[in-house]
Design a protein around this motif. Structure first.
Motif, PDB file in Angstrom:
ATOM      1  N   LEU A 171       0.834  -1.209   0.000  1.00  0.00           N
ATOM      2  CA  LEU A 171       0.000   0.000   0.000  1.00  0.00           C
ATOM      3  C   LEU A 171       0.867   1.257   0.000  1.00  0.00           C
ATOM      4  CD1 LEU A 171      -2.739  -1.109   2.566  1.00  0.00           C
ATOM      5  CD2 LEU A 171      -2.944  -0.978   0.070  1.00  0.00           C
ATOM      6  N   ALA A 172       2.016   1.184   0.693  1.00  0.00           N
ATOM      7  CA  ALA A 172       2.944   2.315   0.677  1.00  0.00           C
ATOM      8  C   ALA A 172       3.492   2.540  -0.730  1.00  0.00           C
ATOM      9  CB  ALA A 172       4.088   2.072   1.658  1.00  0.00           C
ATOM     10  N   GLY A 173       3.685   1.449  -1.478  1.00  0.00           N
ATOM     11  CA  GLY A 173       4.139   1.569  -2.867  1.00  0.00           C
ATOM     12  C   GLY A 173       3.125   2.288  -3.735  1.00  0.00           C
ATOM     13  N   ILE A 174       1.837   1.993  -3.499  1.00  0.00           N
ATOM     14  CA  ILE A 174       0.779   2.686  -4.238  1.00  0.00           C
ATOM     15  C   ILE A 174       0.809   4.181  -3.923  1.00  0.00           C
ATOM     16  CG2 ILE A 174      -1.730   2.938  -4.491  1.00  0.00           C
ATOM     17  CD1 ILE A 174      -1.986  -0.055  -4.029  1.00  0.00           C
ATOM     18  N   LEU A 175       0.946   4.506  -2.636  1.00  0.00           N
ATOM     19  CA  LEU A 175       0.993   5.909  -2.231  1.00  0.00           C
ATOM     20  C   LEU A 175       2.236   6.605  -2.783  1.00  0.00           C
ATOM     21  CD1 LEU A 175      -0.169   5.615   1.509  1.00  0.00           C
ATOM     22  CD2 LEU A 175      -1.493   6.457  -0.453  1.00  0.00           C
ATOM     23  N   LEU A 176       3.366   5.891  -2.797  1.00  0.00           N
ATOM     24  CA  LEU A 176       4.596   6.464  -3.350  1.00  0.00           C
ATOM     25  C   LEU A 176       4.438   6.759  -4.834  1.00  0.00           C
ATOM     26  CD1 LEU A 176       7.593   7.221  -3.101  1.00  0.00           C
ATOM     27  CD2 LEU A 176       8.152   4.808  -3.535  1.00  0.00           C
ATOM     28  N   ALA A 177       3.826   5.820  -5.553  1.00  0.00           N
ATOM     29  CA  ALA A 177       3.595   6.026  -6.987  1.00  0.00           C
ATOM     30  C   ALA A 177       2.670   7.214  -7.224  1.00  0.00           C
ATOM     31  CB  ALA A 177       3.005   4.762  -7.606  1.00  0.00           C
ATOM     32  N   ALA A 178       1.640   7.352  -6.377  1.00  0.00           N
ATOM     33  CA  ALA A 178       0.721   8.487  -6.496  1.00  0.00           C
ATOM     34  C   ALA A 178       1.452   9.802  -6.255  1.00  0.00           C
ATOM     35  CB  ALA A 178      -0.436   8.332  -5.507  1.00  0.00           C
ATOM     36  N   LEU A 179       2.374   9.799  -5.284  1.00  0.00           N
ATOM     37  CA  LEU A 179       3.156  11.000  -4.986  1.00  0.00           C
ATOM     38  C   LEU A 179       4.079  11.349  -6.155  1.00  0.00           C
ATOM     39  CD1 LEU A 179       4.063  13.185  -2.984  1.00  0.00           C
ATOM     40  CD2 LEU A 179       5.747  11.547  -2.092  1.00  0.00           C
ATOM     41  N   ILE A 180       4.750  10.339  -6.705  1.00  0.00           N
ATOM     42  CA  ILE A 180       5.619  10.573  -7.861  1.00  0.00           C
ATOM     43  C   ILE A 180       4.808  11.111  -9.029  1.00  0.00           C
ATOM     44  CG2 ILE A 180       7.086   9.443  -9.582  1.00  0.00           C
ATOM     45  CD1 ILE A 180       7.898   7.456  -7.384  1.00  0.00           C
ATOM     46  N   ILE A 203       7.731   6.180 -19.546  1.00  0.00           N
ATOM     47  CA  ILE A 203       8.900   6.416 -18.700  1.00  0.00           C
ATOM     48  C   ILE A 203       8.642   5.897 -17.286  1.00  0.00           C
ATOM     49  CG2 ILE A 203      10.348   8.207 -17.658  1.00  0.00           C
ATOM     50  CD1 ILE A 203       9.986   9.818 -20.246  1.00  0.00           C
ATOM     51  N   PHE A 204       7.427   6.124 -16.801  1.00  0.00           N
ATOM     52  CA  PHE A 204       7.035   5.624 -15.477  1.00  0.00           C
ATOM     53  C   PHE A 204       7.165   4.104 -15.445  1.00  0.00           C
ATOM     54  CE2 PHE A 204       3.720   6.820 -11.983  1.00  0.00           C
ATOM     55  CZ  PHE A 204       4.579   6.306 -11.016  1.00  0.00           C
ATOM     56  N   ALA A 205       6.680   3.453 -16.504  1.00  0.00           N
ATOM     57  CA  ALA A 205       6.772   1.989 -16.584  1.00  0.00           C
ATOM     58  C   ALA A 205       8.230   1.541 -16.613  1.00  0.00           C
ATOM     59  CB  ALA A 205       6.040   1.490 -17.828  1.00  0.00           C
ATOM     60  N   ALA A 206       9.069   2.269 -17.345  1.00  0.00           N
ATOM     61  CA  ALA A 206      10.492   1.917 -17.429  1.00  0.00           C
ATOM     62  C   ALA A 206      11.150   1.975 -16.059  1.00  0.00           C
ATOM     63  CB  ALA A 206      11.208   2.861 -18.398  1.00  0.00           C
ATOM     64  N   ILE A 207      10.814   2.989 -15.271  1.00  0.00           N
ATOM     65  CA  ILE A 207      11.401   3.131 -13.931  1.00  0.00           C
ATOM     66  C   ILE A 207      10.962   1.977 -13.025  1.00  0.00           C
ATOM     67  CG2 ILE A 207      11.422   4.547 -11.846  1.00  0.00           C
ATOM     68  CD1 ILE A 207      11.138   7.000 -13.714  1.00  0.00           C
ATOM     69  N   ALA A 208       9.653   1.688 -13.033  1.00  0.00           N
ATOM     70  CA  ALA A 208       9.125   0.616 -12.179  1.00  0.00           C
ATOM     71  C   ALA A 208       9.718  -0.739 -12.563  1.00  0.00           C
ATOM     72  CB  ALA A 208       7.606   0.575 -12.258  1.00  0.00           C
ATOM     73  N   ALA A 221       5.467  -3.984  -6.270  1.00  0.00           N
ATOM     74  CA  ALA A 221       4.127  -4.480  -6.609  1.00  0.00           C
ATOM     75  C   ALA A 221       3.104  -3.352  -6.504  1.00  0.00           C
ATOM     76  CB  ALA A 221       3.742  -5.638  -5.690  1.00  0.00           C
ATOM     77  N   GLY A 222       3.202  -2.551  -5.447  1.00  0.00           N
ATOM     78  CA  GLY A 222       2.292  -1.421  -5.283  1.00  0.00           C
ATOM     79  C   GLY A 222       2.444  -0.392  -6.389  1.00  0.00           C
ATOM     80  N   ILE A 223       3.690  -0.097  -6.764  1.00  0.00           N
ATOM     81  CA  ILE A 223       3.933   0.876  -7.842  1.00  0.00           C
ATOM     82  C   ILE A 223       3.340   0.374  -9.156  1.00  0.00           C
ATOM     83  CG2 ILE A 223       5.747   1.932  -9.257  1.00  0.00           C
ATOM     84  CD1 ILE A 223       7.494   2.040  -6.739  1.00  0.00           C
TER      85      ILE A 223
END
Length: 258
Positions: free
Chosen positions: A83-92, A117-122, A216-218
């Motif tokens: 869930l923190a990964g989801i929040l981090l992705a939302a922040l980014i 680019i987002f997909a490449a980073i993840a 996984a969250g990202i």
């Protein structure tokens, strides 16, 4: 300085990462600005990431953490980090520049480029420990690392498509799309090198468990908030659900039979 075993283990990791380049090349056989194909491709990418996240990456994180904290507590920690990964992705996503424009076509192309680019980073972050795992396995047994590398290479191909397709449609530049797809795959040999030279004393089940749950969250955020909504903008019929189903099916059969 390095033994043949070390060099061969690195070569196997490098070839596995190079498979994202194949995905990048396959993208160029899809006619640019073909909206149906674009919707199908974006939703296919979402299916790939959703399956990877829920069926491979998050369970691996739970297993690693369960070994340290027990099954219940380890799973709880993994879900919280997920869930923190989801929040981090939302922040980014919130912090990434997204200039307002009246030109709808330009706006869509900016969204596509950002998604790529987002997909490449993840995917790069996800591929880093994969490369390390392949390399370390190769140091112990080359015969064991080859099927692992083959499985990774096969699921790296659709990952390469996930990166290259939106960037190619956004910019029209094959070299740029190929570059980002290849770059995400090169995180695997990079993981091998850094793991061998620098990080091998600091990497453990706890580190991998936290990292995988975060990724996984990202990936889930990227799939549900970026890829699928963008695919729906180009979807005239049912390309979205077809693409997601195809992405899940490809990854599922890859994981089962390889």
């Amino acid at each position: 300085m390095f033994s043949n075993q070390v060099l061969l283990a690195f070569l196997i990791s490098f070839i596995a990462g190079l498979a994202t380049s194949i995905g990048g090349i396959l993208t160029f056989f899809i006619k640019k600005d073909n909206m149906k194909a674009l919707a199908l491709g974006l939703s296919f990418s979402a299916g790939v990431m959703i399956y990877l996240s829920f069926m491979e990456i998050l369970p691996d994180a739970m297993n690693w953490l369960a070994g340290l904290f027990g099954e219940k507590k380890g799973s709880l920690i993994a879900v919280c980090i997920f869930l923190a990964g989801i929040l981090l992705a939302a922040l980014i996503d919130y912090l990434m520049p997204d200039h307002v424009t009246c030109d709808m076509i330009t706006d869509h192309r900016k969204k596509l480029k950002r998604v790529g680019i987002f997909a490449a980073i993840a995917i790069s972050i996800h591929n880093f420990p994969e490369g390390l795992a392949t390399f370390m396995t190769g140091l112990k047994s080359i015969s064991l690392s080859i099927p692992i590398a083959l499985a990774i290479a096969l699921h790296n191909i659709p990952e390469g498509i996930s990166v290259a397709l939106p960037i190619y449609n956004a910019t029209g530049k094959k070299r740029k799309a190929f570059f980002w797809a290849s770059l995400s795959g090169m995180a695997e040999p990079l993981g091998a090198v850094l793991g061998f030279l620098v990080l091998r004393d600091y990497l453990n089940d706890f580190t991998f468990g936290i990292l995988f749950a975060l990724i996984a969250g990202i990936m889930i955020y990227l799939s549900l908030d970026e890829l699928l909504p963008l695919a729906n903008e180009y979807d005239e019929t049912h390309q979205g659900i077809i693409g997601v189903s195809m992405g899940i099916m490809v990854m599922a059969f890859t994981m089962i039979f390889i």
